[in-house]
Design an enzyme around this catalytic site. Sequence first.
Site, PDB file in Angstrom:
ATOM      1  N   ASP A   1       0.866  -1.179   0.000  1.00  0.00           N
ATOM      2  CA  ASP A   1       0.000   0.000   0.000  1.00  0.00           C
ATOM      3  C   ASP A   1       0.905   1.232   0.000  1.00  0.00           C
ATOM      4  O   ASP A   1       1.539   1.546   1.019  1.00  0.00           O
ATOM      5  CB  ASP A   1      -0.897   0.012   1.238  1.00  0.00           C
ATOM      6  CG  ASP A   1      -1.982  -1.059   1.219  1.00  0.00           C
ATOM      7  OD1 ASP A   1      -1.813  -2.068   0.505  1.00  0.00           O
ATOM      8  OD2 ASP A   1      -2.990  -0.898   1.937  1.00  0.00           O
TER       9      ASP A   1
ATOM     10  N   LYS B   1      -6.950   3.350  -2.942  1.00  0.00           N
ATOM     11  CA  LYS B   1      -7.341   3.356  -1.534  1.00  0.00           C
ATOM     12  C   LYS B   1      -7.575   4.793  -1.101  1.00  0.00           C
ATOM     13  O   LYS B   1      -6.823   5.692  -1.494  1.00  0.00           O
ATOM     14  CB  LYS B   1      -6.216   2.701  -0.724  1.00  0.00           C
ATOM     15  CG  LYS B   1      -6.375   2.699   0.779  1.00  0.00           C
ATOM     16  CD  LYS B   1      -5.199   1.939   1.417  1.00  0.00           C
ATOM     17  CE  LYS B   1      -5.167   2.081   2.931  1.00  0.00           C
ATOM     18  NZ  LYS B   1      -4.031   1.349   3.539  1.00  0.00           N
TER      19      LYS B   1
ATOM     20  N   LYS C   1     -10.257   0.362  -1.975  1.00  0.00           N
ATOM     21  CA  LYS C   1     -10.094   0.099  -0.546  1.00  0.00           C
ATOM     22  C   LYS C   1     -10.455   1.341   0.253  1.00  0.00           C
ATOM     23  O   LYS C   1      -9.627   2.226   0.444  1.00  0.00           O
ATOM     24  CB  LYS C   1      -8.662  -0.339  -0.232  1.00  0.00           C
ATOM     25  CG  LYS C   1      -8.421  -0.662   1.246  1.00  0.00           C
ATOM     26  CD  LYS C   1      -7.004  -1.170   1.481  1.00  0.00           C
ATOM     27  CE  LYS C   1      -6.695  -1.334   2.964  1.00  0.00           C
ATOM     28  NZ  LYS C   1      -5.329  -1.846   3.204  1.00  0.00           N
TER      29      LYS C   1
END
Length: 251
Positions: free
Chosen positions: A96, A160, A192
């Site tokens: 991430d 995300k 996300k």
Amino acid sequence: MIDRQLAQLAISLIDLTDLSNDCQPKSIDALCERAIRHRTAAVCVWPDFVAQSSRLLVGSPVLVATVVNFPTGNERPSAVGVLTSQALADGADEIDVVLPFRQFATGDLGRAADVLDTVRSLTEGSATMKVILETGELPDLETVDRAARFAVDHGADFIKTSTGKSPVSATLEAAEVMLQVIEQTDRQVGIKPSGGISTSDDAARYIELAERVMGEGWVTASTFRFGASGLLNALMAVLDDESSVFASTDY
């Protein structure tokens, strides 16, 4: 309150997270045990704990995610590359990476591209790259749209919302813009929502939004994740397993 079926789906979408500043190895032991017991999609931990998490989760379907360029988005691309390489060597399945959101918002696309391209070059074909847009720090939804498109163009497998470290984390408005970008993309890209999602009703709203934009049945762990820890408590309460409910921090 959501029904049991939706609660179970939501649990399977959680990246069970501990990115607390005082995280200790014993916390990771507990996190991984919980993830296995409740069959979450992944754990998300600091790079220091990737090797430990990988050992604890070996033989289970739970994936290991970690964070780089986190949370400020200000690390040099070379430093991001070193950290990413080590995390992958330690067993990370997912990276991430924070988009350099401040630079992006002011038009410095070169720095943003360098960071994302560095991570993509290391994860291509071997690990999932999730790009954190930090939507709460972007000036408007138009910039969220541009950031989402930029991340997808630079290889994001997921986009995300947030680090969970800023005053404003995930919002339905930002998630809808991101989903609209994904809907127009000619390859599979997931979303996300992360940060501040702590109730079963929150989970239901995001899942319903995703299926409204993308179509019924689109939401699976391969296309949708929640970045959360506290959310699991609320969902387990729906399943009447109160013994699993305890206080935790949501990021």
